[in-house]
Design a protein around this motif. Sequence first.
Motif, PDB file in Angstrom:
ATOM      1  N   ARG A 319       0.595  -0.845   0.092  1.00 10.16           N
ATOM      2  CA  ARG A 319       0.340   0.279   0.021  1.00 10.16           C
ATOM      3  C   ARG A 319       1.273   1.092  -0.130  1.00 10.16           C
ATOM      4  NH1 ARG A 319      -4.337  -1.159   4.438  1.00 10.16           N
ATOM      5  NH2 ARG A 319      -5.129  -3.517   3.736  1.00 10.16           N
ATOM      6  N   THR A 320       2.408   1.198   1.018  1.00 11.87           N
ATOM      7  CA  THR A 320       2.779   2.479   0.389  1.00 11.87           C
ATOM      8  C   THR A 320       4.570   2.148  -0.454  1.00 11.87           C
ATOM      9  OG1 THR A 320       1.788   2.975   2.562  1.00 11.87           O
ATOM     10  CG2 THR A 320       4.200   3.723   2.458  1.00 11.87           C
ATOM     11  N   LEU A 321       4.437   3.279  -1.236  1.00 18.10           N
ATOM     12  CA  LEU A 321       5.863   3.453  -1.750  1.00 18.10           C
ATOM     13  C   LEU A 321       6.679   4.058  -0.680  1.00 18.10           C
ATOM     14  CD1 LEU A 321       7.068   1.815  -4.413  1.00 18.10           C
ATOM     15  CD2 LEU A 321       6.743   4.129  -5.517  1.00 18.10           C
ATOM     16  N   TYR A 322       7.938   3.439  -1.095  1.00 19.96           N
ATOM     17  CA  TYR A 322       8.901   4.344   0.048  1.00 19.96           C
ATOM     18  C   TYR A 322       9.612   4.575  -1.000  1.00 19.96           C
ATOM     19  CZ  TYR A 322       7.088   2.943   3.920  1.00 19.96           C
ATOM     20  OH  TYR A 322       5.497   2.757   5.288  1.00 19.96           O
ATOM     21  N   TYR A 323      10.644   6.377  -0.715  1.00 20.10           N
ATOM     22  CA  TYR A 323      11.825   6.667  -1.867  1.00 20.10           C
ATOM     23  C   TYR A 323      12.055   7.729  -1.378  1.00 20.10           C
ATOM     24  CZ  TYR A 323       8.064   9.691  -2.954  1.00 20.10           C
ATOM     25  OH  TYR A 323       7.402  10.605  -3.035  1.00 20.10           O
ATOM     26  N   SER A 324      13.317   8.125  -1.856  1.00 19.86           N
ATOM     27  CA  SER A 324      14.418   9.160  -1.285  1.00 19.86           C
ATOM     28  C   SER A 324      13.702  10.488  -2.579  1.00 19.86           C
ATOM     29  CB  SER A 324      15.643   8.699  -1.100  1.00 19.86           C
ATOM     30  OG  SER A 324      16.626   8.775  -2.488  1.00 19.86           O
ATOM     31  N   ALA A 325      13.819  11.277  -1.928  1.00 24.41           N
ATOM     32  CA  ALA A 325      13.768  13.083  -3.093  1.00 24.41           C
ATOM     33  C   ALA A 325      14.455  13.865  -2.483  1.00 24.41           C
ATOM     34  CB  ALA A 325      12.015  13.102  -3.290  1.00 24.41           C
ATOM     35  N   MET A 326      15.548  14.548  -3.585  1.00 27.38           N
ATOM     36  CA  MET A 326      15.435  15.349  -3.365  1.00 27.38           C
ATOM     37  C   MET A 326      14.474  17.171  -3.225  1.00 27.38           C
ATOM     38  SD  MET A 326      18.961  15.280  -5.491  1.00 27.38           S
ATOM     39  CE  MET A 326      20.484  14.506  -5.360  1.00 27.38           C
ATOM     40  N   LYS A 327      14.598  18.428  -3.330  1.00 29.88           N
ATOM     41  CA  LYS A 327      13.707  19.403  -3.427  1.00 29.88           C
ATOM     42  C   LYS A 327      14.613  20.065  -5.462  1.00 29.88           C
ATOM     43  CE  LYS A 327      12.192  18.683   1.191  1.00 29.88           C
ATOM     44  NZ  LYS A 327      12.001  19.490   2.437  1.00 29.88           N
ATOM     45  N   ARG A 328      15.582  20.911  -4.590  1.00 32.90           N
ATOM     46  CA  ARG A 328      15.678  21.603  -6.330  1.00 32.90           C
ATOM     47  C   ARG A 328      16.108  20.923  -6.966  1.00 32.90           C
ATOM     48  NH1 ARG A 328      20.222  24.229  -2.265  1.00 32.90           N
ATOM     49  NH2 ARG A 328      20.371  22.115  -0.713  1.00 32.90           N
ATOM     50  N   PRO A 329      15.748  20.873  -7.975  1.00 36.96           N
ATOM     51  CA  PRO A 329      15.850  20.722  -9.374  1.00 36.96           C
ATOM     52  C   PRO A 329      17.293  21.441 -10.394  1.00 36.96           C
ATOM     53  CG  PRO A 329      13.775  22.203  -9.197  1.00 36.96           C
ATOM     54  CD  PRO A 329      13.996  22.278  -8.195  1.00 36.96           C
ATOM     55  N   GLY A 330      17.978  20.241 -10.226  1.00 37.60           N
ATOM     56  CA  GLY A 330      19.272  20.823 -11.474  1.00 37.60           C
ATOM     57  C   GLY A 330      20.472  20.908  -9.906  1.00 37.60           C
ATOM     58  N   PHE A 331      19.932  19.875  -9.336  1.00 38.57           N
ATOM     59  CA  PHE A 331      21.083  20.255  -8.119  1.00 38.57           C
ATOM     60  C   PHE A 331      21.396  18.826  -7.603  1.00 38.57           C
ATOM     61  CE2 PHE A 331      22.862  21.523  -3.285  1.00 38.57           C
ATOM     62  CZ  PHE A 331      23.532  20.914  -3.922  1.00 38.57           C
ATOM     63  N   GLU A 332      22.511  17.954  -8.523  1.00 38.68           N
ATOM     64  CA  GLU A 332      22.600  16.998  -8.285  1.00 38.68           C
ATOM     65  C   GLU A 332      23.186  16.075  -6.539  1.00 38.68           C
ATOM     66  OE1 GLU A 332      25.817  15.470 -10.798  1.00 38.68           O
ATOM     67  OE2 GLU A 332      27.494  16.287  -9.557  1.00 38.68           O
ATOM     68  N   ASP A 334      21.545  17.658  -3.820  1.00 34.07           N
ATOM     69  CA  ASP A 334      20.749  18.512  -2.876  1.00 34.07           C
ATOM     70  C   ASP A 334      20.602  16.829  -1.819  1.00 34.07           C
ATOM     71  OD1 ASP A 334      19.242  19.544  -1.334  1.00 34.07           O
ATOM     72  OD2 ASP A 334      17.454  19.327  -3.265  1.00 34.07           O
ATOM     73  N   ARG A 335      19.553  17.326  -0.236  1.00 32.50           N
ATOM     74  CA  ARG A 335      19.976  16.508   0.609  1.00 32.50           C
ATOM     75  C   ARG A 335      18.453  15.463  -0.105  1.00 32.50           C
ATOM     76  NH1 ARG A 335      15.378  16.292   4.077  1.00 32.50           N
ATOM     77  NH2 ARG A 335      15.699  15.006   5.732  1.00 32.50           N
ATOM     78  N   PHE A 336      19.162  14.598  -0.094  1.00 30.59           N
ATOM     79  CA  PHE A 336      18.221  13.046  -0.367  1.00 30.59           C
ATOM     80  C   PHE A 336      16.813  12.904   0.580  1.00 30.59           C
ATOM     81  CE2 PHE A 336      19.881  10.547  -4.330  1.00 30.59           C
ATOM     82  CZ  PHE A 336      19.011  11.488  -5.003  1.00 30.59           C
ATOM     83  N   ALA A 337      15.821  13.559   1.588  1.00 28.36           N
ATOM     84  CA  ALA A 337      15.000  12.881   2.073  1.00 28.36           C
ATOM     85  C   ALA A 337      13.907  11.653   1.661  1.00 28.36           C
ATOM     86  CB  ALA A 337      13.902  14.003   2.381  1.00 28.36           C
ATOM     87  N   LEU A 338      13.720  10.952   3.262  1.00 30.46           N
ATOM     88  CA  LEU A 338      12.822   9.519   3.075  1.00 30.46           C
ATOM     89  C   LEU A 338      11.367   9.793   2.323  1.00 30.46           C
ATOM     90  CD1 LEU A 338      14.966   7.423   5.611  1.00 30.46           C
ATOM     91  CD2 LEU A 338      15.183   7.187   2.804  1.00 30.46           C
ATOM     92  N   MET A 339      10.927   9.388   1.747  1.00 32.11           N
ATOM     93  CA  MET A 339       9.338   9.767   1.895  1.00 32.11           C
ATOM     94  C   MET A 339       8.598   8.256   1.983  1.00 32.11           C
ATOM     95  SD  MET A 339       9.397  12.892   0.763  1.00 32.11           S
ATOM     96  CE  MET A 339       8.279  13.729   0.083  1.00 32.11           C
ATOM     97  N   ALA A 340       7.367   8.682   2.062  1.00 32.28           N
ATOM     98  CA  ALA A 340       6.618   8.164   2.231  1.00 32.28           C
ATOM     99  C   ALA A 340       5.015   8.290   1.102  1.00 32.28           C
ATOM    100  CB  ALA A 340       6.171   7.177   3.527  1.00 32.28           C
ATOM    101  N   MET A 341       4.442   7.406   0.109  1.00 33.87           N
ATOM    102  CA  MET A 341       3.476   7.613  -0.529  1.00 33.87           C
ATOM    103  C   MET A 341       2.317   6.548  -0.516  1.00 33.87           C
ATOM    104  SD  MET A 341       3.674   7.900  -5.012  1.00 33.87           S
ATOM    105  CE  MET A 341       4.448   8.822  -5.247  1.00 33.87           C
TER     106      MET A 341
END
Length: 713
Positions: A319-332, A334-341
């Motif tokens: 039911r849940t997809l976990y992944y990591s995500a940055m917030k700023r486009p064009g910046f390799e 950036d901090r990878f945050a842990l996400m839950a969808m």
Amino acid sequence: MQLLAVHVVAARPSSPRKTTMTCLRSLPLLLLAGLPLCSIAADNDSAPRPFVVRTLVNLDRVSSPILSPDGHHIVFALRQTDYAANKGFSSLWIEDAAEGNQAPRRLLANGMGGNSPAFYPNGNDVYFISSKSGIDQVWRQPIAGGAAVQVTHYPVDVNNFKLSPDGKSIAVSIDVFADCNDLDCTRKKLLETAANKATGKLFDRIFIRHWDAWSDGRRSQLFTAALDDKGRAAAEPVLVTRGIDGDVPSKPFGDNTEYNWSPDSKTLAFDVRIAGKSEPWSTNFDIYSVPADGSAAPRNRTEANKAWDAGPVFSADGRTLYYSAMKRPGFEADRFALMAMDLASGTTREIDPAWDRSAGGITLSDDGRTIYTTSDDMGEHALFAVDIASGAAKKIAGGGTIDEFDMVGDALVFARANLKSPAQLFMAHADGSAVRQVTHFNEDKLKDVAFGDFEQFHFAGWNGDTVYGYVIKPWNYQPGRKYPVAFLIHGGPQGSWLNEFHYRWNPQTYTGQGYAVVEIDFHGSTGYGQAFTDAISQHWGDRPLEDLQKGWAAALQQFPFLDGNDACALGASYGGYMTYWIAGNWTTPWKCLVDHDGVFDNRMMGYSTEELWFAEHENGGTPWENPQGYEQFNPIDYVKNWKVPMLVIHSQHDFRIPVEQGIAAFTALQRRGIESKFLYFPDESHWVQKPQNSVLWHDTVNAWLKEHLQPSQ
């Protein structure tokens, strides 16, 4: 931006009873070999010796540990070196996970090289990649013994794979041409190209080359295939990423952590950058889901985020997809945050907003309450447990660099290296307790090696911020003596000097020559919070230089054995940029410089590098939009100040920082009459990896240092 790493270590003093001094008389041969002028050895069989490159390139390398589903066995890859053949080869080994049991044994037969192991769900077989058939394919090896069986028989290479949880299917990544409807079409096109006497290639968009290879029009695509009752894959796999104009996984370093099966084996999730003609300047990776049977087109799950989304992992209930995500486009970087969808509603939340570290891949605990991930942290790369409900992060294993690990229930296996040891495997409980070492490779090769001892130190750098570094003593350190210094500058620039054992820039190869080593994690380094990492962007020449200067002064003050009047500075990639920058802006302390694959002309770098997102973010736009951003810290503008002897090293297949950068710098040195040499590799990339090239690299650098420094032996 890929970087070359270096580290710092200190030496333990030898305490010989009776000693013998041996001095070699042939100075040219000595310098070429990179050996000390004189060596002092105790007259006994266990006299210590320094660590040298010929030992480095012949060490066994442990990687890719996995646990069997019942937690009883560990399978791992072991890379060994055939120095005469100038290459490495890998095989799979197996070990009982129980304490005190037998030593590891080779799982695959001799000549059956293999990598990327994965257990079949029943735990009786290990699947892996091997080129035994002539091209890379998936094979299966029973852990009880017997011959390996080929699983896939495709006409082109399999890049990587992942087995479905129910064991009935396999997902594979294969490079194919977009206009081909089957794999044999791709094979025929490759043969036709190889047979064509005309070698020209016509392009209609950039990203014509990447890292070390020119584009041939193929994309890495994801396929699925059913496995029969003997574990063999269907002859013609199903393309599930049809219509995706991107690489799954990404090139050149992507792997099977970029895609995953759902727990019911009916769906695949993957990340990919779809950017069309903007691909060279975009970091917008999105996560897609697709039916495993290819019955529907892939669906974009993270379209709203225009930055980098990566590494999808399904919860146990799907039911849940976990992944990591940055917030700023064009910046390799950036901090990878842990996400839950929530997959039903599409709503997302950040799990760890208060944890100021950038997460690596995601491994879920069996109870689904914890994410295990690695991250740079204060000069090491550690393993953390992050509580999904609260976001609280706890370090459960450190003491060096932990890049790879696996978990089954309460059993944890991980590979850990540090500045005085190549990677070994360790077992522990899931909370990090009861750690024990389970492999002991290289102990015979290193039993009489005296590594330099190392110490982390700190000082007030730019803006008064606390900045950290390492100092490493020479292998033969004796209290009260002063030692020449190799001042190492890391690449990235968003990188770090970690407590790790590196196979290209290993500080112990310098301490083994009688030098002390200093390395500074200047502003821009990772593992000290995102604001610290961000501080270098558009400030390549001022803030990090201030840190390096203050760090040098602090090291000299805190460690009296460092000879501040007898030092050379060395750097690669961004470290090479900084070496060129130092040549024009901080010349006083240095007796010599070594520059590997550095940026000499920042403006031309903005036009010629392949990953444009990097140059454009770091310099505040394109070279025509913001020319001042490229010129304010451009080393080429300060050649008039150059005077320090410099060794320049560059490789033909370095498309990150093209070889013309190194050639131009060497031209400037020669034209100005400055003592200089140029080491050129026609067959290497941004990294020098072939064993004999590595030895030549180290011999050349060591000879250069010995010409200008006075190592104490």
